[in-house]
Design a protein around this motif. Sequence first.
Motif, short mmCIF file in Angstrom:
data_model
loop_
_atom_site.label_atom_id
_atom_site.label_comp_id
_atom_site.label_asym_id
_atom_site.label_seq_id
_atom_site.Cartn_x
_atom_site.Cartn_y
_atom_site.Cartn_z
N GLN A 8 0.44 -1.40 0.13
CA GLN A 8 -0.16 0.15 0.13
C GLN A 8 1.35 1.08 0.25
O GLN A 8 1.59 1.30 0.95
CB GLN A 8 -1.45 -0.04 1.00
N GLU A 9 0.15 2.13 -0.68
CA GLU A 9 1.98 3.26 -0.75
C GLU A 9 0.94 3.98 0.28
O GLU A 9 0.38 4.11 1.03
CB GLU A 9 0.92 4.50 -2.25
N ILE A 10 2.13 4.92 0.85
CA ILE A 10 2.38 5.23 1.92
C ILE A 10 3.16 6.75 2.25
O ILE A 10 3.56 7.81 2.88
CB ILE A 10 2.77 4.87 3.21
N GLY A 11 3.46 7.49 0.78
CA GLY A 11 4.56 7.77 0.99
C GLY A 11 3.49 9.17 0.38
O GLY A 11 2.55 10.04 -0.32
N GLY A 12 3.70 10.41 1.00
CA GLY A 12 3.21 11.46 1.35
C GLY A 12 2.02 10.99 2.50
O GLY A 12 1.53 12.32 2.88
N MET A 13 1.77 10.58 2.80
CA MET A 13 0.88 10.51 4.12
C MET A 13 1.51 10.77 5.84
O MET A 13 3.03 10.83 5.38
CB MET A 13 1.29 9.25 4.62
N LYS A 14 0.53 11.19 6.38
CA LYS A 14 1.44 12.03 7.52
C LYS A 14 2.57 10.79 8.61
O LYS A 14 1.52 9.60 8.29
CB LYS A 14 0.33 12.65 8.28
N PRO A 15 3.00 11.37 9.78
CA PRO A 15 3.17 10.15 10.46
C PRO A 15 2.78 9.81 10.99
O PRO A 15 2.97 8.27 10.73
CB PRO A 15 4.09 11.45 11.21
#
Length: 251
Positions: A67-74
């Motif tokens: 699952q894409e997590i790039g750019g999500m908040k911590p």
Amino acid sequence: MSDPILRLEGVHKSFGPAHIIRGVDLEVRRGERHAVIGPNGAGKSTLFHLCSGEFAPSSGRILLDGQEIGGMKPAEVNCRGLARSFQITNIFPGISVFENLRLAVMRKHGLQFTFWRRVSRLDNVTQEVEGLIERLRLGHRAHTLASQLSYSEQRSLEIGMTLASDPKVILLDEPMAGMSQEETEYTVGLIREIAEDRTLLIVEHDMSVVFSLADRISVLVYGEMIATGTPKEIRENPQVKEAYLGEEVAA
């Protein structure tokens, strides 16, 4: 060979005209201890910031369990199953070991804003905290203020707070920084224990620790990943020795 749980595909990060991460590809396999090494200024901390959500990539993809997590908040990245400890110890010094871990466990269960129940009555939370304290070898320090712990004990507590969210992947940023030899040996033993059923990605400057602890090692130089392999493969890689390790590791 296990499947990758964390994957970076063509990741770039720029700050204005400064290109820090330059097209990094990286696969961290499920259940492995994977180290990232490189000279100062190579971009290792920036890479960790990208994986944990402090920075968004300028381009490329970061995938956790597909699952894409790039750019999500911590906080969102943490909820997806990736937790990070930092170079600088990040604990609450004015409360006890037990209370630090209890706050971390309550957060995992969404109970950090539970004002209408006495926390002492949250039996499931208490049991989890007690289990964590034993795993961290801090049972004798449970009611000691965090500020009164030794440096290695403080780092152990921080690792425990990272574990409290029950992550799939743990990022450790220079966990042995500033430690004596005795403290380093203690912390390496602790990391071996906690990583038995976890995936671990670690940045560390102590090469003796890296080569004894890691299943695989990736070498980052000036924002580019120049090699990935077993400790033996990295030790014998002429490009790595020329760019970073030199004769220190060859010896």
